[in-house]
Design a protein around this motif. Sequence first.
Motif, PDB file in Angstrom:
ATOM      1  N   TRP A   1      -8.071   5.874   8.477  1.00 42.17           N
ATOM      2  CA  TRP A   1      -7.275   6.572   7.766  1.00 42.17           C
ATOM      3  C   TRP A   1      -7.129   8.134   8.094  1.00 42.17           C
ATOM      4  O   TRP A   1      -5.667   7.952   7.838  1.00 42.17           O
ATOM      5  CB  TRP A   1      -7.261   5.239   6.209  1.00 42.17           C
TER       6      TRP A   1
ATOM      7  N   THR B   1       4.146  -3.401   5.845  1.00 37.57           N
ATOM      8  CA  THR B   1       4.753  -1.394   6.813  1.00 37.57           C
ATOM      9  C   THR B   1       4.926  -2.081   8.321  1.00 37.57           C
ATOM     10  O   THR B   1       5.704  -0.865   8.168  1.00 37.57           O
ATOM     11  CB  THR B   1       3.589  -0.631   6.656  1.00 37.57           C
ATOM     12  N   MET B   2       4.594  -2.535   9.076  1.00 35.57           N
ATOM     13  CA  MET B   2       5.336  -2.071   9.854  1.00 35.57           C
ATOM     14  C   MET B   2       6.316  -2.695  10.337  1.00 35.57           C
ATOM     15  O   MET B   2       7.272  -2.425  11.156  1.00 35.57           O
ATOM     16  CB  MET B   2       4.312  -2.590  11.083  1.00 35.57           C
TER      17      MET B   2
ATOM     18  N   CYS C   1      -2.280   4.401   8.172  1.00 40.97           N
ATOM     19  CA  CYS C   1      -3.052   4.762   6.944  1.00 40.97           C
ATOM     20  C   CYS C   1      -3.323   3.987   6.674  1.00 40.97           C
ATOM     21  O   CYS C   1      -4.340   3.171   5.663  1.00 40.97           O
ATOM     22  CB  CYS C   1      -2.208   5.979   5.488  1.00 40.97           C
ATOM     23  N   TRP C   2      -2.682   2.369   6.098  1.00 39.51           N
ATOM     24  CA  TRP C   2      -2.387   1.102   5.989  1.00 39.51           C
ATOM     25  C   TRP C   2      -2.749   0.199   6.605  1.00 39.51           C
ATOM     26  O   TRP C   2      -3.799  -0.468   5.921  1.00 39.51           O
ATOM     27  CB  TRP C   2      -0.659   0.444   5.063  1.00 39.51           C
ATOM     28  N   TRP C   3      -3.406  -0.084   8.329  1.00 42.84           N
ATOM     29  CA  TRP C   3      -4.246  -0.356   8.441  1.00 42.84           C
ATOM     30  C   TRP C   3      -5.876  -0.345   8.290  1.00 42.84           C
ATOM     31  O   TRP C   3      -6.411  -0.514   7.616  1.00 42.84           O
ATOM     32  CB  TRP C   3      -4.199  -0.239  10.160  1.00 42.84           C
TER      33      TRP C   3
ATOM     34  N   GLU D   1       2.015   6.461   8.708  1.00 41.55           N
ATOM     35  CA  GLU D   1       1.818   6.188   7.105  1.00 41.55           C
ATOM     36  C   GLU D   1       1.517   4.531   8.105  1.00 41.55           C
ATOM     37  O   GLU D   1       0.277   3.323   7.467  1.00 41.55           O
ATOM     38  CB  GLU D   1       3.397   5.313   7.448  1.00 41.55           C
ATOM     39  N   ILE D   2       1.987   4.075   9.266  1.00 44.81           N
ATOM     40  CA  ILE D   2       1.183   3.139   9.627  1.00 44.81           C
ATOM     41  C   ILE D   2      -0.439   2.656   9.573  1.00 44.81           C
ATOM     42  O   ILE D   2      -0.836   1.780   9.398  1.00 44.81           O
ATOM     43  CB  ILE D   2       2.092   2.226  10.431  1.00 44.81           C
TER      44      ILE D   2
ATOM     45  N   VAL E   1       2.372  -3.569  -1.030  1.00 45.66           N
ATOM     46  CA  VAL E   1       2.039  -2.872   0.304  1.00 45.66           C
ATOM     47  C   VAL E   1       0.731  -2.347  -0.305  1.00 45.66           C
ATOM     48  O   VAL E   1      -0.391  -2.546   0.174  1.00 45.66           O
ATOM     49  CB  VAL E   1       2.454  -2.072   1.089  1.00 45.66           C
TER      50      VAL E   1
ATOM     51  N   SER F   1       0.158  -6.667   3.819  1.00 45.63           N
ATOM     52  CA  SER F   1      -0.207  -4.693   3.583  1.00 45.63           C
ATOM     53  C   SER F   1       0.499  -4.208   5.096  1.00 45.63           C
ATOM     54  O   SER F   1       1.265  -3.222   5.160  1.00 45.63           O
ATOM     55  CB  SER F   1      -1.383  -4.670   2.939  1.00 45.63           C
ATOM     56  N   PRO F   2      -0.420  -3.687   6.248  1.00 43.45           N
ATOM     57  CA  PRO F   2      -0.387  -2.947   6.888  1.00 43.45           C
ATOM     58  C   PRO F   2       0.750  -3.668   7.960  1.00 43.45           C
ATOM     59  O   PRO F   2       2.031  -3.211   8.564  1.00 43.45           O
ATOM     60  CB  PRO F   2      -1.513  -3.229   7.470  1.00 43.45           C
TER      61      PRO F   2
ATOM     62  N   TRP G   1      -6.561  -1.152   4.262  1.00 43.16           N
ATOM     63  CA  TRP G   1      -6.589  -2.629   4.365  1.00 43.16           C
ATOM     64  C   TRP G   1      -8.598  -2.912   5.168  1.00 43.16           C
ATOM     65  O   TRP G   1      -8.895  -3.847   5.039  1.00 43.16           O
ATOM     66  CB  TRP G   1      -6.104  -3.402   5.332  1.00 43.16           C
TER      67      TRP G   1
END
Length: 327
Positions: A153, A235-236, A200-202, A197-198, A121, A231-232, A205
């Motif tokens: 984010w 996470t998903m 945030c990582w989208w 959280e999903i 991640v 990474s995203p 990226w």
Amino acid sequence: MGSPVNVLDGDYLAITLLVTAGYQLTGFAIAWTFQFDKITDFTGGSNFFILALLTLLLGQEFHGRNILASVFVMVWAARLAGFLLFRVLKTGSDTRFDDIRSHFFKFFGFWIGQILWVWVVSLPVTILNSPKVSAGVAPGFGTASDILGIIIWAIGWAVETAADLQKFRYKSTNPPKEKPIDVGLWAWSRHPPYFGEILCWWGIWTLSIAPALGGTHNSGARSALLGSLVSPLFTMILLLFGSGVPTAEKPVAQRFYKMAYPEDDTLTGHDHGERKPTNAAWANYQAYRGQTSILIPLPPTIYRALPLWVKRTVLFDLPMYEWTPRS
């Protein structure tokens, strides 16, 4: 400072993997030795902070994009690690580990999974801060992908933070046990922290890929940045099919069913007919579940009106999350 950074160029991903493995295995050794959960989630969250700061400092390229992406990861990690540590100190233990804490290989397997989670991640910011990428020609900060990443984010972090705070405050009021939490974002989503959280990582990226979209001429760097899409996506997948929604939905349903039918010790498939519940717990849960989106926040009136195929596809409300005494 140029030559030490160059030495690290080819081993950048290996260094972050070794740091992650060393940090997590140290945490495992402590948690296994003392048989407690106080540092488990904190070790996972704080590891993200360490990698973001480490890669930024090793890269020695302090551009706006690198700094902001690293800060976003560190802010997200600090909040998550701090909140989870505070929660476990307040509750005393983490019931998720009750069945594996005393089994070496099961408990060890969890920590191996945490190594994979943190390292994969973190890839967008790790690759962005890598000297091979950060020292190349990149578009100036402020591109469309930069702005979009910041917005995504910020929304995700706000949702995740607000949802955790709302749930903590709700539980501190000693609410009725037979009623699901339906305050704030929890009235619109059954798992708003996972949705945040999903996002945030989208967002991280999206913020990190500007050099690949219009800057670096290094094909390897471009491929690595675009490949950090894992990474995203990871996470998903983790939250939708692994240690997120699936592990949260079933215990909640069972808890409300058990409150309604305390004499039923099977919970496995006996047909109980049309028997009415002994209290409102099961009926309250079913009503809440029927009007509340599984992940993406939506007003209950809108969610109820949507056709089932939309809920299944667009909103990820999959049959695998459903639990009944006969399932």
